[in-house]
Design an enzyme around this catalytic site. Structure first.
Site, PDB file in Angstrom:
ATOM      1  N   THR A  37       0.845  -1.194   0.000  1.00  0.00           N
ATOM      2  CA  THR A  37       0.000   0.000   0.000  1.00  0.00           C
ATOM      3  C   THR A  37       0.880   1.243   0.000  1.00  0.00           C
ATOM      4  O   THR A  37       1.928   1.264   0.643  1.00  0.00           O
ATOM      5  CB  THR A  37      -0.888   0.010   1.256  1.00  0.00           C
ATOM      6  OG1 THR A  37      -1.708  -1.164   1.244  1.00  0.00           O
ATOM      7  CG2 THR A  37      -1.771   1.240   1.306  1.00  0.00           C
ATOM      8  N   GLY A  38       0.438   2.271  -0.727  1.00  0.00           N
ATOM      9  CA  GLY A  38       1.167   3.528  -0.726  1.00  0.00           C
ATOM     10  C   GLY A  38       1.509   3.981  -2.127  1.00  0.00           C
ATOM     11  O   GLY A  38       1.198   3.315  -3.123  1.00  0.00           O
ATOM     12  N   SER A  39       2.188   5.119  -2.218  1.00  0.00           N
ATOM     13  CA  SER A  39       2.444   5.724  -3.523  1.00  0.00           C
ATOM     14  C   SER A  39       3.371   4.874  -4.385  1.00  0.00           C
ATOM     15  O   SER A  39       3.140   4.716  -5.596  1.00  0.00           O
ATOM     16  CB  SER A  39       3.035   7.132  -3.337  1.00  0.00           C
ATOM     17  OG  SER A  39       4.232   7.084  -2.577  1.00  0.00           O
ATOM     18  N   THR A  40       4.418   4.292  -3.797  1.00  0.00           N
ATOM     19  CA  THR A  40       5.330   3.454  -4.584  1.00  0.00           C
ATOM     20  C   THR A  40       4.634   2.164  -4.988  1.00  0.00           C
ATOM     21  O   THR A  40       4.796   1.690  -6.122  1.00  0.00           O
ATOM     22  CB  THR A  40       6.608   3.155  -3.793  1.00  0.00           C
ATOM     23  OG1 THR A  40       7.149   4.385  -3.290  1.00  0.00           O
ATOM     24  CG2 THR A  40       7.652   2.498  -4.688  1.00  0.00           C
ATOM     25  N   ASP A  93       8.615   3.352   4.631  1.00  0.00           N
ATOM     26  CA  ASP A  93       8.844   4.734   5.048  1.00  0.00           C
ATOM     27  C   ASP A  93      10.299   4.964   5.426  1.00  0.00           C
ATOM     28  O   ASP A  93      10.816   6.070   5.284  1.00  0.00           O
ATOM     29  CB  ASP A  93       7.920   5.079   6.214  1.00  0.00           C
ATOM     30  CG  ASP A  93       6.458   4.956   5.820  1.00  0.00           C
ATOM     31  OD1 ASP A  93       6.047   5.661   4.880  1.00  0.00           O
ATOM     32  OD2 ASP A  93       5.740   4.145   6.426  1.00  0.00           O
ATOM     33  N   GLY A 106       0.823   4.842   5.631  1.00  0.00           N
ATOM     34  CA  GLY A 106      -0.519   4.826   5.053  1.00  0.00           C
ATOM     35  C   GLY A 106      -1.545   4.133   5.922  1.00  0.00           C
ATOM     36  O   GLY A 106      -2.725   4.078   5.566  1.00  0.00           O
ATOM     37  N   GLU A 112      -0.308  -5.421   5.913  1.00  0.00           N
ATOM     38  CA  GLU A 112       0.964  -5.573   5.202  1.00  0.00           C
ATOM     39  C   GLU A 112       1.816  -6.647   5.866  1.00  0.00           C
ATOM     40  O   GLU A 112       2.426  -7.481   5.191  1.00  0.00           O
ATOM     41  CB  GLU A 112       1.702  -4.234   5.177  1.00  0.00           C
ATOM     42  CG  GLU A 112       1.059  -3.202   4.274  1.00  0.00           C
ATOM     43  CD  GLU A 112       1.634  -1.806   4.430  1.00  0.00           C
ATOM     44  OE1 GLU A 112       1.315  -0.953   3.585  1.00  0.00           O
ATOM     45  OE2 GLU A 112       2.391  -1.565   5.390  1.00  0.00           O
TER      46      GLU A 112
END
Length: 229
Positions: A37-40, A93, A106, A112
């Site tokens: 999960t997340g932008s990357t 992060d 996130g 995760e």
């Protein structure tokens, strides 16, 4: 978006594509891929769509990732019906050089961690800004059962941390997040266990007891790959 942010987004896209290329050469028949999960991770999902015919489907660590996968026509399965998972791919992060991570910015840290535990290989994808010598500059997220918020806060203060309640945020599991500031995490494995043993904690964002197996780092000179020592 300023120039620094734009460069960072470009690095994220590059490392996401590198992860897809790495997997493309190693996917087994009927493989299942775990997705973070997340932008990357979002860039990875977008790149993964181009080879979706080469694996059976995915397991998503959040509702947001599940929706993005389905928008690309990629099958998403409930983890309870999956016996084997070849890869889990996610961002972080922070990462130290032992591939121990802080995740959960996130808010999907629990799912995760569960999905990552199933995978034969956990691939972490980050841009170079996420690498550090000592974890803790990024606040450590802790998922907490709501009724235990004060209990957990007091316990973490005794450990030397400064927990802040993440206002207005509820996890996909219906819980809250405390973000712990002012920690110098010199012993990640021990701290991960200690925080998880506080009654009311679901889990925390340290991935040290089970770190990444491989990390791909987007840098100005290309994608660098490191394996766990």
């Amino acid at each position: 978006m300023n120039d620094v942010s734009a460069r960072q987004e470009t690095l994220k896209q590059q490392v996401a594509q590198a992860a897809v290329d790495y997997m493309d050469s190693q996917l087994k028949n009927h493989s299942i891929v775990g997705i973070g999960t997340g932008s990357t991770a979002n860039y990875f999902i977008d790149a993964l769509a181009r080879i979706k015919h080469k694996f059976d489907g995915t397991v998503a660590s959040s509702l947001a990732s599940e929706q993005r996968l389905r928008s690309h026509g990629i099958p998403v399965y409930d983890l309870n019906v999956i016996n084997d998972m070849q890869f889990y791919v996610d961002g972080a992060d922070e990462s130290n050089h032992q591939l121990e991570l802080i995740k959960g910015g996130g808010g999907a840290l629990t799912r995760e961690k569960i999905v990552a535990s199933m995978a034969d290989q956990f691939i972490c994808i980050v841009d170079a800004s996420k690498m550090c010598e000592t974890l803790g500059k990024f606040p450590l997220p802790v998922e907490v059962i709501p009724m235990a918020r004060s209990v957990v806060t007091r316990a973490i203060v005794r450990m030397g941390g400064r927990p802040l309640y993440r206002q207005g945020f509820v996890t996909d599991n219906g819980n809250i997040i405390l973000d712990i500031h002012d920690l110098q995490i010199t012993q990640p494995r021990q701290l991960e266990s200690a925080i998880n043993n506080i009654p009311g904690v679901v889990t925390n964002g340290l991935f040290a007891l089970k770190p990444a197996d491989l990390i791909m780092i987007g840098t100005a000179n290309g994608v660098e790959t490191r394996v766990a020592r």
